[in-house]
Write a protein that holds these residues in place. Sequence first.
Motif, short mmCIF file in Angstrom:
data_model
loop_
_atom_site.label_atom_id
_atom_site.label_comp_id
_atom_site.label_asym_id
_atom_site.label_seq_id
_atom_site.Cartn_x
_atom_site.Cartn_y
_atom_site.Cartn_z
N THR A 45 65.28 -52.96 105.79
CA THR A 45 63.83 -53.15 105.66
C THR A 45 63.17 -52.37 106.80
N ASP A 46 61.87 -52.21 106.70
CA ASP A 46 61.16 -51.47 107.75
C ASP A 46 61.12 -52.25 109.06
N SER A 47 61.26 -53.58 108.98
CA SER A 47 61.04 -54.38 110.18
C SER A 47 62.31 -54.87 110.86
N LEU A 48 63.47 -54.64 110.25
CA LEU A 48 64.72 -55.11 110.85
C LEU A 48 65.60 -53.93 111.24
N GLU A 49 66.46 -54.17 112.22
CA GLU A 49 67.43 -53.16 112.60
C GLU A 49 68.31 -52.82 111.40
N ALA A 50 68.63 -51.54 111.23
CA ALA A 50 69.51 -51.15 110.11
C ALA A 50 70.89 -51.77 110.31
N PHE A 51 71.53 -52.11 109.19
CA PHE A 51 72.77 -52.86 109.27
C PHE A 51 73.89 -52.16 108.49
N GLY A 52 73.53 -51.48 107.41
CA GLY A 52 74.50 -50.68 106.66
C GLY A 52 75.52 -51.48 105.89
N SER A 53 75.12 -52.61 105.33
CA SER A 53 76.12 -53.45 104.67
C SER A 53 76.11 -53.37 103.15
N CYS A 54 74.98 -53.07 102.53
CA CYS A 54 74.93 -53.17 101.05
C CYS A 54 75.50 -51.94 100.36
N ARG A 55 75.55 -50.82 101.02
CA ARG A 55 76.11 -49.56 100.52
C ARG A 55 75.35 -49.00 99.32
N LEU A 56 74.13 -49.42 99.14
CA LEU A 56 73.34 -48.93 98.01
C LEU A 56 72.63 -47.62 98.35
N CYS A 57 72.48 -47.36 99.64
CA CYS A 57 71.67 -46.20 100.07
C CYS A 57 72.53 -44.99 100.39
N VAL A 58 73.76 -44.98 99.87
CA VAL A 58 74.65 -43.86 100.22
C VAL A 58 74.09 -42.52 99.75
N VAL A 59 74.41 -41.49 100.50
CA VAL A 59 73.96 -40.13 100.18
C VAL A 59 75.12 -39.17 100.42
N GLU A 60 74.97 -37.95 99.95
CA GLU A 60 75.94 -36.90 100.28
C GLU A 60 75.31 -35.95 101.28
N ILE A 61 76.08 -35.56 102.27
CA ILE A 61 75.61 -34.62 103.29
C ILE A 61 76.57 -33.43 103.30
N GLU A 62 76.04 -32.25 103.07
CA GLU A 62 76.90 -31.07 102.98
C GLU A 62 77.68 -30.88 104.29
N GLY A 63 78.98 -30.62 104.12
CA GLY A 63 79.84 -30.39 105.29
C GLY A 63 80.40 -31.67 105.87
N ARG A 64 80.01 -32.84 105.32
CA ARG A 64 80.55 -34.11 105.83
C ARG A 64 81.36 -34.80 104.74
N ARG A 65 82.40 -35.45 105.15
CA ARG A 65 83.23 -36.17 104.19
C ARG A 65 82.60 -37.51 103.86
N GLY A 66 82.89 -38.01 102.68
CA GLY A 66 82.45 -39.36 102.30
C GLY A 66 80.98 -39.41 101.92
N THR A 67 80.52 -40.62 101.77
CA THR A 67 79.13 -40.85 101.39
C THR A 67 78.54 -41.87 102.36
N PRO A 68 77.94 -41.41 103.45
CA PRO A 68 77.42 -42.33 104.47
C PRO A 68 76.18 -43.08 104.00
N ALA A 69 75.97 -44.21 104.60
CA ALA A 69 74.74 -44.99 104.35
C ALA A 69 73.58 -44.26 105.01
N SER A 70 72.54 -43.98 104.25
CA SER A 70 71.42 -43.22 104.82
C SER A 70 70.61 -44.03 105.82
N CYS A 71 70.70 -45.36 105.73
CA CYS A 71 69.90 -46.19 106.64
C CYS A 71 70.45 -46.20 108.06
N THR A 72 71.75 -45.92 108.21
CA THR A 72 72.34 -45.94 109.56
C THR A 72 72.75 -44.55 110.04
N THR A 73 72.45 -43.54 109.24
CA THR A 73 72.83 -42.17 109.63
C THR A 73 71.61 -41.44 110.21
#
Length: 258
Positions: A45-73
């Motif tokens: 959420t906008d008001s809480l520290e990012a936590f990265g637990s739900c894994r719904l916000c994953v993205v792909e980043i060129e040159g990086r392995r895996g699919t990191p959570a965008s909220c904690t990256t």
Amino acid sequence: MGTPARTGAPVTLTIDGFEITVPEGTSVMRAAAEAGIKVPKLCATDSLEAFGSCRLCVVEIEGRRGTPASCTTPVAPGMVVHTQSSKVKKIRKGVMELYISDHPLDCLTCAANGDCELQDMAGMVGLRDVRYEPGRNHFEQRFAVGPNPEYIPKDTSNPYFTYDPAKCIVCSRCVRACEEVQGTFALTIEGRGFESRVKAGAAADDFLSSDCVSCGACVQACPTGTLQEKSVIELGTPERSVITTCAYCGVGCSFKAE
Ligand code: FES
């Protein structure tokens, strides 16, 4: 992992083909939002520290392995991000399938119907079917008759709100709101996997006998119908909401009017 601080030098990156410049320390999710790109999310959420637990916000980043959570990256110079690739869409759908497979199918009678982020996200990721076996919360177990060792009843002890563990997706937004907004530390998460649930206090059996001060920060933070104001349950959700922030106080609580 906490939300990176947005204090540094400008960083330019590309998200879904759009070039955007944001301060160093901005999360990829926030940068995407500033470019008008919505990334599905449940635990952020906008008001809480990012936590990265739900894994719904994953993205792909060129040159990086895996699919990191965008909220904690955090963003990085020259980063090229894809938020809508077929790979991340497939992962998000799979995550939502797991959530829905263990969630009660009572949307039409749920007080949160129409004001439920789980519902919104299921629509956003295009979920149509669930391939997995239903978990125990999928059915109306709260109405089960007789002793059931797996049955965790609704907690209605608090005079202002109820807690329904069957609807909890364990995003921990309530736990973090209790800590970060109120500083009370009344809530915790116990158990693992399908057994995990939010608990009011380590020793307490219910909200009323815990350290909860009934501030409502947890109810405000809950993305589903798990924590519900009793007045909303009795009156139903309003057809129209007006959210305002009181000019005299910095807490940012919401006032909802019909
Ligand atoms: Fe990023 Fe939940 S919103 S992991």
